[in-house]
Motif scaffolding. Structure first.
Motif, PDB file in Angstrom:
ATOM      1  N   PRO A 186      36.747  15.214  44.612  1.00 19.39           N
ATOM      2  CA  PRO A 186      36.565  14.922  46.173  1.00 19.39           C
ATOM      3  C   PRO A 186      35.237  14.386  46.190  1.00 19.39           C
ATOM      4  CG  PRO A 186      36.794  17.341  45.632  1.00 19.39           C
ATOM      5  CD  PRO A 186      37.108  16.518  44.411  1.00 19.39           C
ATOM      6  N   PRO A 187      34.917  13.530  47.372  1.00 18.59           N
ATOM      7  CA  PRO A 187      33.575  13.270  47.529  1.00 18.59           C
ATOM      8  C   PRO A 187      32.647  14.236  48.037  1.00 18.59           C
ATOM      9  CG  PRO A 187      35.034  12.255  49.110  1.00 18.59           C
ATOM     10  CD  PRO A 187      35.978  13.010  48.006  1.00 18.59           C
ATOM     11  N   HIS A 188      31.190  14.207  47.902  1.00 17.95           N
ATOM     12  CA  HIS A 188      30.364  15.074  48.590  1.00 17.95           C
ATOM     13  C   HIS A 188      29.454  14.060  49.422  1.00 17.95           C
ATOM     14  CE1 HIS A 188      32.215  18.254  46.245  1.00 17.95           C
ATOM     15  NE2 HIS A 188      32.058  17.380  45.101  1.00 17.95           N
ATOM     16  N   GLY A 189      28.523  14.888  50.218  1.00 18.41           N
ATOM     17  CA  GLY A 189      27.622  14.370  51.129  1.00 18.41           C
ATOM     18  C   GLY A 189      28.104  13.285  52.221  1.00 18.41           C
ATOM     19  N   THR A 190      27.287  12.559  52.814  1.00 17.29           N
ATOM     20  CA  THR A 190      27.392  11.681  53.853  1.00 17.29           C
ATOM     21  C   THR A 190      28.151  10.591  53.291  1.00 17.29           C
ATOM     22  OG1 THR A 190      26.755  10.381  55.467  1.00 17.29           O
ATOM     23  CG2 THR A 190      25.231  10.448  53.499  1.00 17.29           C
ATOM     24  N   SER A 191      29.236   9.979  54.133  1.00 15.43           N
ATOM     25  CA  SER A 191      29.859   8.903  53.621  1.00 15.43           C
ATOM     26  C   SER A 191      29.356   7.544  54.305  1.00 15.43           C
ATOM     27  CB  SER A 191      31.343   8.821  54.214  1.00 15.43           C
ATOM     28  OG  SER A 191      31.413   8.996  55.644  1.00 15.43           O
ATOM     29  N   THR A 192      28.241   7.406  54.909  1.00 17.01           N
ATOM     30  CA  THR A 192      27.734   6.326  55.573  1.00 17.01           C
ATOM     31  C   THR A 192      26.763   5.603  54.512  1.00 17.01           C
ATOM     32  OG1 THR A 192      27.384   7.665  57.603  1.00 17.01           O
ATOM     33  CG2 THR A 192      25.985   5.592  57.153  1.00 17.01           C
ATOM     34  N   ASN A 242      23.101   5.415  48.938  1.00 18.98           N
ATOM     35  CA  ASN A 242      24.052   6.599  48.900  1.00 18.98           C
ATOM     36  C   ASN A 242      24.586   7.002  47.448  1.00 18.98           C
ATOM     37  OD1 ASN A 242      26.136   8.396  49.654  1.00 18.98           O
ATOM     38  ND2 ASN A 242      26.593   7.525  51.331  1.00 18.98           N
ATOM     39  N   PRO A 243      23.916   7.678  46.798  1.00 15.10           N
ATOM     40  CA  PRO A 243      24.125   7.953  45.441  1.00 15.10           C
ATOM     41  C   PRO A 243      25.541   8.671  45.507  1.00 15.10           C
ATOM     42  CG  PRO A 243      22.080   8.887  45.742  1.00 15.10           C
ATOM     43  CD  PRO A 243      22.456   8.352  46.953  1.00 15.10           C
ATOM     44  N   ASP A 244      26.287   9.412  46.651  1.00 16.57           N
ATOM     45  CA  ASP A 244      27.337  10.129  46.384  1.00 16.57           C
ATOM     46  C   ASP A 244      28.353   9.194  46.585  1.00 16.57           C
ATOM     47  OD1 ASP A 244      26.560  12.831  46.139  1.00 16.57           O
ATOM     48  OD2 ASP A 244      26.137  12.968  48.246  1.00 16.57           O
ATOM     49  N   ALA A 245      28.335   8.018  47.596  1.00 16.64           N
ATOM     50  CA  ALA A 245      29.158   6.908  47.557  1.00 16.64           C
ATOM     51  C   ALA A 245      29.349   6.248  46.385  1.00 16.64           C
ATOM     52  CB  ALA A 245      28.853   6.023  48.827  1.00 16.64           C
ATOM     53  N   TYR A 246      28.211   5.796  45.650  1.00 20.49           N
ATOM     54  CA  TYR A 246      28.197   5.331  44.253  1.00 20.49           C
ATOM     55  C   TYR A 246      29.067   6.003  43.276  1.00 20.49           C
ATOM     56  CZ  TYR A 246      26.338   3.161  40.071  1.00 20.49           C
ATOM     57  OH  TYR A 246      26.283   2.454  38.826  1.00 20.49           O
ATOM     58  N   ALA A 247      28.647   7.391  43.173  1.00 17.20           N
ATOM     59  CA  ALA A 247      29.530   8.124  42.269  1.00 17.20           C
ATOM     60  C   ALA A 247      30.944   8.116  42.549  1.00 17.20           C
ATOM     61  CB  ALA A 247      28.989   9.488  42.345  1.00 17.20           C
TER      62      ALA A 247
END
Length: 388
Positions: free
Chosen positions: A30-36, A235-240
């Motif tokens: 599951p993703p974490h952090g902001t999705s923007t 956005n490192p979370d979106a990248y991951a």
């Protein structure tokens, strides 16, 4: 505004799709952090993509279920005994109570324009969906509205600008809507089998399959560490998440034996052939059957099977109302010229060689028309092929 929600017809199968294997998404974290995502002025909310990560490419996994679209042979009422005193089915009664859609050409075009979008298709489609549910599936302007929607608002070219990030996020966002469209089309087809409106929606399904392949290829061809530096910075979370998503679908392709580009294209071709041959079988009174045969032959020709393309195209007739009428006429003229009459140099290999050259020119011209139409359509809304 009410929105059609994907509801499962059983515990594991979304509408129009095969049952879901719960193990298929076990490796997606599951993703974490902001999705923007904000990349040099390009702002995108990846929340929808993240929430549908396991169903981003539904034609691939879990796969389309053609029987859920009622793609069975059509039986003309004139070919079977019908008891006029027999009670009608609920579906027949429901269809007969709906009024035909009355709409001027200008109003129809205005709605098609209002439903156009570069990034998000499902939300602006809702007005068309509501009209489809409220009006007759054969009489009136509903089939014309659905035809113009899929012809003008369906496939769009997407090419890279200075970097890959905007295109990739845009195409993944479109892919996230596909399961909703598939659910609606399967539900509508089951409620209105062998109608003009359903035929138009099945042509839309064919275009969605093509868009799905385009988005999947974009994801697979993206090397995150080379192409998505702006996403990683923004956005490192979106990248991951994208790294994980790409790994997941690469593994899914390997599991299905589709790890090479040719095999993947062939897989999607077979999906399209299932839909298009279903149209030929079920469309009422041959409505747009020529267009379906044209597209079937186009697939065979691109695969290198000129013989199968020729056999398919021989079944076409000339009808000025068909979407591909000009190309169909040119193909039939080429076939008639090369395969009939007295020729002193009759040689099958030479005939097929000449036909191949002519077919290739006709299909290239048809593609060129689509490119020019797409260019004009994008300019109408202030876009180019490389803007999103």
């Amino acid at each position: 505004m009410p929105v059609f929600a994907v509801q499962r017809t059983d515990d594991s199968a979304p509408p129009g799709l095969q049952p879901i294997d719960p193990n298929d998404a076990d490796d997606l974290r599951p993703p974490h952090g902001t999705s923007t995502i904000d990349v040099a002025g390009f702002e995108f909310d990846a929340a929808k993509i993240e929430s549908r990560a396991a169903l981003l490419f539904p034609f691939l996994t879990p796969g389309l279920s053609l029987e859920r679209f009622e793609l069975a042979p059509h039986v003309d009422a004139r070919d079977a005994f019908h008891d006029p005193f027999a009670p009608r089915s609920d579906a027949q009664a429901k269809r007969s109570r709906k009024p035909p859609l009355v709409m001027t050409d200008a109003a129809l075009q205005a709605l098609v324009d209002a439903s156009w979008s570069r990034r998000n298709r499902w939300t602006p489609f809702q007005r068309v969906l509501q009209l489809a549910d409220r009006h007759d599936a054969d009489a009136g302007r509903l089939p014309a509205l659905l035809h113009e929607y899929q012809a003008q608002d369906g496939l769009q070219p997407y090419v890279d600008a200075a970097n890959r990030d905007p295109r990739m996020w845009t195409e993944l966002g479109l892919a996230a809507d596909h399961v909703e469209f598939i659910g609606f089309i399967s539900r509508y087809a089951a409620e209105h089998p062998s109608t003009k409106a359903t035929t138009e929606l099945l042509f839309l399904l064919d275009k969605i399959a093509q868009a799905s392949l385009d988005a999947l290829v974009t994801l697979l061809d993206t090397v995150p560490e080379e192409h998505l530096e702006w996403t990683r910075s923004s956005n490192p979370d979106a990248y991951a998440f994208v790294v994980d998503l790409r790994r997941h679908y690469t593994a899914a392709l390997l599991k299905k034996g589709l790890s090479t580009g040719g095999r993947l294209t062939e897989f999607y071709d077979n999906v399209r052939l299932g839909v298009l041959t279903g149209i030929v079988r079920t469309t009422p009174h041959g409505y747009r059957a020529n267009d379906a045969r044209f597209l079937i032959g186009q697939i065979y020709f691109r695969q290198g099977d000129v013989g199968a393309a020729l056999r398919t195209w021989r079944g076409m007739t000339i009808d000025a109302t068909d979407a591909y009428a000009d190309s169909i006429a040119r193909i039939l003229n080429a076939i008639a010229t090369e395969t009939t009459g007295d020729r002193g140099d009759v040689n099958m290999a030479d005939t097929m060689r000449r036909l191949t050259l002519q077919f290739n020119a006709i299909l290239r011209a048809e593609h060129g028309r689509w490119i020019m139409f797409s260019l004009d359509r994008l300019h109408q809304f202030g876009y180019r092929f490389d803007t999103f």
